[in-house]
Design a protein around this motif. Structure first.
Motif, PDB file in Angstrom:
ATOM      1  N   ASP A  35       0.832  -1.216   0.000  1.00 57.26           N
ATOM      2  CA  ASP A  35       0.000   0.000   0.000  1.00 57.26           C
ATOM      3  C   ASP A  35       0.859   1.256   0.000  1.00 57.26           C
ATOM      4  OD1 ASP A  35      -2.377  -1.419  -0.051  1.00 57.26           O
ATOM      5  OD2 ASP A  35      -2.641  -1.364   2.126  1.00 57.26           O
ATOM      6  N   ARG A  36       1.934   1.252   0.780  1.00 55.72           N
ATOM      7  CA  ARG A  36       2.834   2.411   0.809  1.00 55.72           C
ATOM      8  C   ARG A  36       3.497   2.610  -0.553  1.00 55.72           C
ATOM      9  NH1 ARG A  36       6.007   6.199   1.756  1.00 55.72           N
ATOM     10  NH2 ARG A  36       8.098   6.319   2.553  1.00 55.72           N
ATOM     11  N   VAL A  37       3.906   1.515  -1.186  1.00 54.45           N
ATOM     12  CA  VAL A  37       4.529   1.626  -2.510  1.00 54.45           C
ATOM     13  C   VAL A  37       3.555   2.285  -3.494  1.00 54.45           C
ATOM     14  CG1 VAL A  37       5.468   0.356  -4.475  1.00 54.45           C
ATOM     15  CG2 VAL A  37       6.071  -0.328  -2.152  1.00 54.45           C
ATOM     16  N   ARG A  38       2.304   1.837  -3.486  1.00 51.59           N
ATOM     17  CA  ARG A  38       1.314   2.428  -4.388  1.00 51.59           C
ATOM     18  C   ARG A  38       1.090   3.906  -4.081  1.00 51.59           C
ATOM     19  NH1 ARG A  38      -1.474  -2.182  -2.918  1.00 51.59           N
ATOM     20  NH2 ARG A  38      -1.178  -3.886  -4.374  1.00 51.59           N
ATOM     21  N   GLU A  39       1.122   4.250  -2.794  1.00 49.99           N
ATOM     22  CA  GLU A  39       0.950   5.655  -2.389  1.00 49.99           C
ATOM     23  C   GLU A  39       2.106   6.509  -2.899  1.00 49.99           C
ATOM     24  OE1 GLU A  39       1.683   8.017   1.701  1.00 49.99           O
ATOM     25  OE2 GLU A  39       0.319   6.316   1.877  1.00 49.99           O
TER      26      GLU A  39
END
Length: 92
Positions: A35-39
């Motif tokens: 999720d952090r990578v996508r953010e």
């Protein structure tokens, strides 16, 4: 032998320090969640599943940004490996 151990330790620490990639002013590192990578990085340009003999399957997320080829390996919802290098291939 003592010097060999020191050199090995130095090599390992340099490898560990290189386990991140920059996306603009933000970083993605080993241990970050998907999720952090996508953010930080957005949707990958491609996602490939990597077959494994045992354990959880891994995915290879590929980003092409400003002449860089950034590949992130994601397993169990977290980044487990990062590769960031000059993109010599097509697709820029």
């Amino acid at each position: 032998m003592k010097y060999l151990a020191m050199l090995l330790g130095l090599a390992l620490s340099l490898t560990a320090a290189a386990q991140s990639a920059r996306f603009g002013s933000r970083m993605v590192s080993v241990g970050d969640t998907a999720d952090r990578v996508r953010e930080v990085a957005g949707v990958p340009d491609s996602v490939d599943a990597e077959p494994v003999e045992s354990g959880s399957p891994r995915e290879q997320w590929t980003y092409r940004r400003r002449g860089r080829l950034i590949q992130l390996w994601v397993a169990d919802g977290k980044v487990v490996h990062v590769s960031d290098r000059k993109d010599d291939g097509a697709g820029n």
